[in-house]
Scaffold this active site. Sequence first.
Site, PDB file in Angstrom:
ATOM      1  N   ILE A   1       7.646   7.167  17.052  1.00  0.00           N
ATOM      2  CA  ILE A   1       7.526   7.981  15.855  1.00  0.00           C
ATOM      3  C   ILE A   1       6.132   8.844  16.153  1.00  0.00           C
ATOM      4  CG2 ILE A   1       6.803   7.784  13.453  1.00  0.00           C
ATOM      5  CD1 ILE A   1       9.798   6.925  13.963  1.00  0.00           C
TER       6      ILE A   1
ATOM      7  N   ARG B   1       0.319  14.754  13.014  1.00  0.00           N
ATOM      8  CA  ARG B   1       0.842  14.164  11.653  1.00  0.00           C
ATOM      9  C   ARG B   1       0.845  15.603  10.863  1.00  0.00           C
ATOM     10  NH1 ARG B   1      -1.360   8.518   9.690  1.00  0.00           N
ATOM     11  NH2 ARG B   1       0.557   8.554   8.220  1.00  0.00           N
ATOM     12  N   PRO B   2       1.498  16.530  11.226  1.00  0.00           N
ATOM     13  CA  PRO B   2       1.684  17.708  10.193  1.00  0.00           C
ATOM     14  C   PRO B   2       2.191  17.513   8.949  1.00  0.00           C
ATOM     15  CG  PRO B   2       3.112  18.158  12.087  1.00  0.00           C
ATOM     16  CD  PRO B   2       2.131  16.682  12.320  1.00  0.00           C
ATOM     17  N   VAL B   3       2.286  18.468   8.026  1.00  0.00           N
ATOM     18  CA  VAL B   3       3.098  18.270   6.739  1.00  0.00           C
ATOM     19  C   VAL B   3       3.700  19.374   6.551  1.00  0.00           C
ATOM     20  CG1 VAL B   3       1.199  16.982   5.643  1.00  0.00           C
ATOM     21  CG2 VAL B   3       1.056  19.262   5.587  1.00  0.00           C
TER      22      VAL B   3
ATOM     23  N   GLN C   1       6.947  19.660   6.915  1.00  0.00           N
ATOM     24  CA  GLN C   1       8.198  19.467   6.270  1.00  0.00           C
ATOM     25  C   GLN C   1       7.913  19.421   4.639  1.00  0.00           C
ATOM     26  OE1 GLN C   1      11.325  19.103   8.142  1.00  0.00           O
ATOM     27  NE2 GLN C   1       9.729  20.063   9.325  1.00  0.00           N
TER      28      GLN C   1
ATOM     29  N   ASP D   1       4.773   0.595  12.173  1.00  0.00           N
ATOM     30  CA  ASP D   1       3.736   0.051  11.551  1.00  0.00           C
ATOM     31  C   ASP D   1       3.507  -1.543  11.996  1.00  0.00           C
ATOM     32  OD1 ASP D   1       3.704   1.591   8.344  1.00  0.00           O
ATOM     33  OD2 ASP D   1       2.926   2.339  10.666  1.00  0.00           O
TER      34      ASP D   1
ATOM     35  N   ARG E   1      -8.595  -0.658   4.757  1.00  0.00           N
ATOM     36  CA  ARG E   1      -7.700   0.319   4.305  1.00  0.00           C
ATOM     37  C   ARG E   1      -6.319  -0.043   3.621  1.00  0.00           C
ATOM     38  NH1 ARG E   1      -7.475   5.984   7.028  1.00  0.00           N
ATOM     39  NH2 ARG E   1      -6.060   6.019   5.361  1.00  0.00           N
TER      40      ARG E   1
ATOM     41  N   ARG F   1      -4.856  10.494   4.427  1.00  0.00           N
ATOM     42  CA  ARG F   1      -3.490  11.557   4.774  1.00  0.00           C
ATOM     43  C   ARG F   1      -2.687  11.454   3.383  1.00  0.00           C
ATOM     44  NH1 ARG F   1      -2.675  13.687   8.263  1.00  0.00           N
ATOM     45  NH2 ARG F   1      -0.166  13.371   8.029  1.00  0.00           N
TER      46      ARG F   1
ATOM     47  N   CYS G   1      -5.221  12.762  12.515  1.00  0.00           N
ATOM     48  CA  CYS G   1      -5.709  11.271  12.519  1.00  0.00           C
ATOM     49  C   CYS G   1      -5.533  10.597  13.944  1.00  0.00           C
ATOM     50  CB  CYS G   1      -5.036  10.580  11.477  1.00  0.00           C
ATOM     51  SG  CYS G   1      -3.708   9.695  11.996  1.00  0.00           S
TER      52      CYS G   1
ATOM     53  N   LYS H   1       0.842  -1.231  -0.042  1.00  0.00           N
ATOM     54  CA  LYS H   1      -0.132   0.049   0.206  1.00  0.00           C
ATOM     55  C   LYS H   1       0.773   1.426   0.073  1.00  0.00           C
ATOM     56  CE  LYS H   1      -1.806   1.545   4.025  1.00  0.00           C
ATOM     57  NZ  LYS H   1      -1.331   2.931   4.453  1.00  0.00           N
ATOM     58  N   ASN H   2       1.885   1.264   0.804  1.00  0.00           N
ATOM     59  CA  ASN H   2       2.635   2.476   1.049  1.00  0.00           C
ATOM     60  C   ASN H   2       3.915   2.696  -0.035  1.00  0.00           C
ATOM     61  OD1 ASN H   2       0.897   3.021   3.251  1.00  0.00           O
ATOM     62  ND2 ASN H   2       2.647   2.525   4.750  1.00  0.00           N
TER      63      ASN H   2
HETATM   64  C1  EPZ Z   1       4.218   6.923   6.493  1.00  0.00           C
HETATM   65  O1  EPZ Z   1       3.359   7.941   7.057  1.00  0.00           O
HETATM   66  C2  EPZ Z   1       3.450   5.561   6.331  1.00  0.00           C
HETATM   67  N1  EPZ Z   1       2.308   5.897   5.276  1.00  0.00           N
HETATM   68  C3  EPZ Z   1       2.781   5.343   7.653  1.00  0.00           C
HETATM   69  O2  EPZ Z   1       1.980   4.144   7.395  1.00  0.00           O
HETATM   70  C4  EPZ Z   1       4.002   5.238   8.677  1.00  0.00           C
HETATM   71  O3  EPZ Z   1       3.633   4.970   9.823  1.00  0.00           O
HETATM   72  C5  EPZ Z   1       5.048   6.518   8.573  1.00  0.00           C
HETATM   73  O4  EPZ Z   1       5.306   6.625   7.292  1.00  0.00           O
HETATM   74  C6  EPZ Z   1       6.068   5.991   9.491  1.00  0.00           C
HETATM   75  O5  EPZ Z   1       6.907   4.925   8.988  1.00  0.00           O
HETATM   76  C7  EPZ Z   1       2.327   6.159   4.077  1.00  0.00           C
HETATM   77  O6  EPZ Z   1       3.518   5.880   3.630  1.00  0.00           O
HETATM   78  C8  EPZ Z   1       1.282   6.362   3.107  1.00  0.00           C
HETATM   79  P1  EPZ Z   1       6.137  10.480   8.488  1.00  0.00           P
HETATM   80  P2  EPZ Z   1       3.835   9.479   6.959  1.00  0.00           P
HETATM   81  O7  EPZ Z   1       6.012  11.660   8.018  1.00  0.00           O
HETATM   82  O8  EPZ Z   1       4.634   9.806   6.058  1.00  0.00           O
HETATM   83  C9  EPZ Z   1       6.206  13.725  11.713  1.00  0.00           C
HETATM   84  C10 EPZ Z   1       0.260   2.796   7.780  1.00  0.00           C
HETATM   85  O9  EPZ Z   1      -0.325   2.128   8.685  1.00  0.00           O
HETATM   86  N2  EPZ Z   1       6.158  14.802  10.913  1.00  0.00           N
HETATM   87  O10 EPZ Z   1       7.362   9.552   8.356  1.00  0.00           O
HETATM   88  O11 EPZ Z   1       2.891  10.269   7.229  1.00  0.00           O
HETATM   89  C11 EPZ Z   1       5.046  13.056  11.996  1.00  0.00           C
HETATM   90  O12 EPZ Z   1       4.185  13.695  12.675  1.00  0.00           O
HETATM   91  C12 EPZ Z   1       0.856   4.327   7.825  1.00  0.00           C
HETATM   92  O13 EPZ Z   1       0.320   2.240   6.778  1.00  0.00           O
HETATM   93  C13 EPZ Z   1       6.219  16.127  10.928  1.00  0.00           C
HETATM   94  O14 EPZ Z   1       6.185  16.547  12.145  1.00  0.00           O
HETATM   95  O15 EPZ Z   1       4.684   9.731   8.375  1.00  0.00           O
HETATM   96  C14 EPZ Z   1       5.651  11.789  12.781  1.00  0.00           C
HETATM   97  O16 EPZ Z   1       5.590  11.945  14.135  1.00  0.00           O
HETATM   98  C15 EPZ Z   1       0.176   4.777   9.116  1.00  0.00           C
HETATM   99  N3  EPZ Z   1       5.990  16.945   9.763  1.00  0.00           N
HETATM  100  C16 EPZ Z   1       7.032  11.489  12.029  1.00  0.00           C
HETATM  101  O17 EPZ Z   1       7.237  12.597  11.522  1.00  0.00           O
HETATM  102  C17 EPZ Z   1       5.885  16.367   8.651  1.00  0.00           C
HETATM  103  O18 EPZ Z   1       5.817  17.324   7.571  1.00  0.00           O
HETATM  104  C18 EPZ Z   1       7.074  10.377  11.126  1.00  0.00           C
HETATM  105  O19 EPZ Z   1       6.132  10.787  10.013  1.00  0.00           O
HETATM  106  C19 EPZ Z   1       5.933  15.158   8.485  1.00  0.00           C
HETATM  107  C20 EPZ Z   1       5.876  14.305   9.528  1.00  0.00           C
END
Ligand code: EPZ
Length: 417
Positions: A327, A122-124, A126, A305, A397, A93, A117, A22-23
Amino acid sequence: MDKLLIEGGVPLVGEVAISGAKNAALPILCASLLCGDTLRLSNIPHLNDISTMLRLIGQMGVVVTMEGNEALTLDSSGLNNPFAPYDMVKTMRASILVLGPLLARCGEARVSLPGGCAIGARPVDQHIKGLQAMGAEITVEGGYVHAKASRLRGTRIVTDMVTVTGTENLMMAAVLADGETVIENAAREPEVVDLANCLVSMGALISGAGTDCIRIQGVDKLHGAAHSVMPDRIETGTYLCAAAATHGNVRLTHTSAVWLDSVVDKLRETGCDIDCQADAIILKAPQRLKAVSIRTAPYPAFPTDMQAQFMAINCVAEGSAVIRETIFENRFMHAVELIRLGADIRIDANNALVTGVPKLDGATVMATDLRASASLVIAGLVAQGETLIERIYHLDRGYERIEEKLSRLGARVRRVR
Ligand code: EPZ
């Protein structure tokens, strides 16, 4: 809403095929926005998140043609609506992954903020910071990211933390930028590498994917390609945990342990015998599992995960273990549901102390997020009596045909409307 009814106590035995990741599929679907030629994808999993993403890029003008059971072609030559509406983004997301490609291809994008969520804010930030560094003018108002860029320019970006979709968004934005982009502190997840491999097959110039420093040399145009999505390592790990917890003996095909070293090591620590083959994994579980402590961290360390699934194992293993989630700030919601089944779990901030109990007893429980749901399924397979899991749309999902695959392994499970 659908529910899953499980009669526990049956060891999982047999063989099951793992689906595409999926990812990896989600960002790769977004890569189709980067060029007007046809992108042909295979090993696409049949999941609600995939359907949501296909609807999202479809309303932008991408023509999606299904080919057989697990292949499809994407034609974005008619891309004319770089807009991701709230009502679609709020359910998934990963929709934020259209931002980079739309900016690179169309020079503009309007993408709803994903919103929080269950597992955290989970801000964006970055994603936005990196695109601004590449010259995009971005404002956030009315719950939407408004972005414009005549042409993105390559630059050096250091993300504040390791972010998987942040790395993917910036990598996709960079493939058509003017000059070289270097992403430092990049995510090393295998799904990032699979996306990079797909982009390279489309003509992108990328090196370093899989390391924490990815270099992208911008090109003027990409071209069509064909790509097969990698196997889902989290689905693989989930079935390995289910087999371990039920003292089973399974063979998982169309997958590999190469992306699961940390998970396989931990399962061996519980006492499981694991045979890793080229495109399959065989797990034989002991009669009694030993509890194992885990600490989640970015790849190649133990994946967040897989945290909930190991909590389920520790609920019925021998001894106590500490699970540390580094995380996400709120990824223990499965704990209270496991406690309803008789588990002994004590939460202290981002640490969970789990003490194994002789047995779990079936009850009605509620799924809260994708991997928490998987944890409840594993616990239900082990619990004595019936477990009814509500809100299993979370499961759908990320797990293709889960009750069919589990039934094939001997589980007594059925979906009730
Ligand atoms: C990806 O989410 C995966 N989703 C998640 O899988 C997975 O848990 C996660 O990576 C960690 O491995 C997909 O790939 C679609 P991150 P992502 O950005 O990219 C913080 C599942 O179950 N952060 O690596 O959203 C964030 O809040 C899902 O399949 C910021 O602060 O995760 C978190 O604490 C759940 N600002 C940490 O970084 C940002 O701009 C890692 O998040 C981006 C992230």
